[in-house]
Design a protein around this motif. Sequence first.
Motif, PDB file in Angstrom:
ATOM      1  N   GLY A 121       0.784  -1.222   0.000  1.00  0.00           N
ATOM      2  CA  GLY A 121       0.000   0.000   0.000  1.00  0.00           C
ATOM      3  C   GLY A 121       0.814   1.269   0.000  1.00  0.00           C
ATOM      4  N   ARG A 122       2.106   1.174  -0.205  1.00  0.00           N
ATOM      5  CA  ARG A 122       2.936   2.383  -0.260  1.00  0.00           C
ATOM      6  C   ARG A 122       2.708   3.141  -1.557  1.00  0.00           C
ATOM      7  N   VAL A 123       2.951   4.429  -1.522  1.00  0.00           N
ATOM      8  CA  VAL A 123       3.072   5.252  -2.716  1.00  0.00           C
ATOM      9  C   VAL A 123       4.305   6.119  -2.527  1.00  0.00           C
ATOM     10  N   ALA A 124       4.945   6.508  -3.653  1.00  0.00           N
ATOM     11  CA  ALA A 124       6.245   7.166  -3.578  1.00  0.00           C
ATOM     12  C   ALA A 124       7.134   6.297  -2.688  1.00  0.00           C
ATOM     13  N   GLY A 125       7.856   6.913  -1.743  1.00  0.00           N
ATOM     14  CA  GLY A 125       8.645   6.131  -0.790  1.00  0.00           C
ATOM     15  C   GLY A 125       7.985   6.063   0.570  1.00  0.00           C
ATOM     16  N   LEU A 126       6.679   6.337   0.604  1.00  0.00           N
ATOM     17  CA  LEU A 126       5.929   6.385   1.857  1.00  0.00           C
ATOM     18  C   LEU A 126       5.464   4.984   2.240  1.00  0.00           C
ATOM     19  N   VAL A 127       6.294   4.288   2.989  1.00  0.00           N
ATOM     20  CA  VAL A 127       5.936   2.948   3.421  1.00  0.00           C
ATOM     21  C   VAL A 127       5.039   3.048   4.651  1.00  0.00           C
ATOM     22  N   ALA A 140      11.278  14.019   2.623  1.00  0.00           N
ATOM     23  CA  ALA A 140      11.733  13.447   3.893  1.00  0.00           C
ATOM     24  C   ALA A 140      12.534  12.184   3.628  1.00  0.00           C
ATOM     25  N   ARG A 141      13.358  11.834   4.602  1.00  0.00           N
ATOM     26  CA  ARG A 141      14.158  10.614   4.516  1.00  0.00           C
ATOM     27  C   ARG A 141      13.398   9.458   5.147  1.00  0.00           C
ATOM     28  N   VAL A 142      13.512   8.295   4.528  1.00  0.00           N
ATOM     29  CA  VAL A 142      12.949   7.060   5.077  1.00  0.00           C
ATOM     30  C   VAL A 142      14.120   6.121   5.356  1.00  0.00           C
ATOM     31  N   ALA A 143      14.270   5.737   6.609  1.00  0.00           N
ATOM     32  CA  ALA A 143      15.398   4.891   6.997  1.00  0.00           C
ATOM     33  C   ALA A 143      15.203   3.472   6.494  1.00  0.00           C
ATOM     34  N   ALA A 144      16.308   2.774   6.305  1.00  0.00           N
ATOM     35  CA  ALA A 144      16.248   1.397   5.800  1.00  0.00           C
ATOM     36  C   ALA A 144      15.414   0.503   6.701  1.00  0.00           C
ATOM     37  N   ASP A 145      15.490   0.735   8.026  1.00  0.00           N
ATOM     38  CA  ASP A 145      14.759  -0.153   8.933  1.00  0.00           C
ATOM     39  C   ASP A 145      13.266   0.148   8.986  1.00  0.00           C
ATOM     40  N   GLU A 146      12.813   1.165   8.261  1.00  0.00           N
ATOM     41  CA  GLU A 146      11.379   1.426   8.171  1.00  0.00           C
ATOM     42  C   GLU A 146      10.729   0.640   7.030  1.00  0.00           C
ATOM     43  N   TYR A 147      11.538   0.064   6.165  1.00  0.00           N
ATOM     44  CA  TYR A 147      11.033  -0.752   5.066  1.00  0.00           C
ATOM     45  C   TYR A 147      10.881  -2.193   5.521  1.00  0.00           C
ATOM     46  N   THR A 150      14.099  -6.972   3.680  1.00  0.00           N
ATOM     47  CA  THR A 150      15.335  -7.199   4.430  1.00  0.00           C
ATOM     48  C   THR A 150      16.541  -6.570   3.748  1.00  0.00           C
ATOM     49  N   ASP A 151      16.446  -6.331   2.446  1.00  0.00           N
ATOM     50  CA  ASP A 151      17.577  -5.754   1.722  1.00  0.00           C
ATOM     51  C   ASP A 151      17.364  -4.263   1.424  1.00  0.00           C
ATOM     52  N   ALA A 152      16.459  -3.622   2.130  1.00  0.00           N
ATOM     53  CA  ALA A 152      16.154  -2.213   1.876  1.00  0.00           C
ATOM     54  C   ALA A 152      17.355  -1.334   2.209  1.00  0.00           C
ATOM     55  N   VAL A 153      17.487  -0.251   1.465  1.00  0.00           N
ATOM     56  CA  VAL A 153      18.604   0.665   1.677  1.00  0.00           C
ATOM     57  C   VAL A 153      18.136   2.033   2.166  1.00  0.00           C
ATOM     58  N   GLY A 154      16.834   2.252   2.252  1.00  0.00           N
ATOM     59  CA  GLY A 154      16.339   3.564   2.636  1.00  0.00           C
ATOM     60  C   GLY A 154      16.433   4.540   1.474  1.00  0.00           C
ATOM     61  N   GLY A 155      16.042   5.768   1.737  1.00  0.00           N
ATOM     62  CA  GLY A 155      16.104   6.774   0.683  1.00  0.00           C
ATOM     63  C   GLY A 155      15.260   7.983   1.013  1.00  0.00           C
TER      64      GLY A 155
END
Length: 227
Positions: A121-127, A140-147, A150-155
Amino acid sequence: MRLDVYPTDAEAFEAAAILAADHLRNLAADRPLAVALSGGRTGRGVMVALAARGDLPWGRIDWWLTEEAAVPADDARSTMRVARDSLFTPRGIAPARVHALEETSVPPAFDLVLLAIGPDGRVAGLVPGSRALSATNPVARVAADEYPETDAVGGLTMTPAALRAAGFVVVVAAGDPLAHAVAAALREPVDALRLPAQLVRPADSVRWVVDRAAAAELLREARPAEP
């Protein structure tokens, strides 16, 4: 609540490109235009469809991104790379018209935002549940641990504030993995922290374009119209 459903993903991508072109052509001809693009498989499909069109006011459009992963520019996960390969290079877009997403970016109110939905249900990088959903700045920044991956890098991502300021939004979904997210986003209750796609539910200034696979759960629930 309007939902445009097409038999295939290619037809959905083409329909989204037509909506984009029609909207941009109908805007005032005496000013620059601002468009934000999404990445991923769906975003790429829409960009390829846009690149094939000759009826956009190409020389007046400034291009932005709705999200960007924290990866090198040549990484396949980079939205800028997807946009460069699928749209900017094929159309010969001038570099001065392309804006990289930075945390300090102050984009204009977008004339058009093209969004893709993720399976969660995300849109853009809004998880779902991310701090960016409550941000007041446009980026805004989204940290890797918010995704959840398991291989997320954030952004970086455009925030709800930037999406709400847009003149027109086209939301695109294609493929079986998105069927539940599409159906959930269009049901009650509305809780954008849980389902960010509910930030952009269909409205006068928001159109949803999906293929039959992404609409499958909704179609199973649909009731025949009363005679």
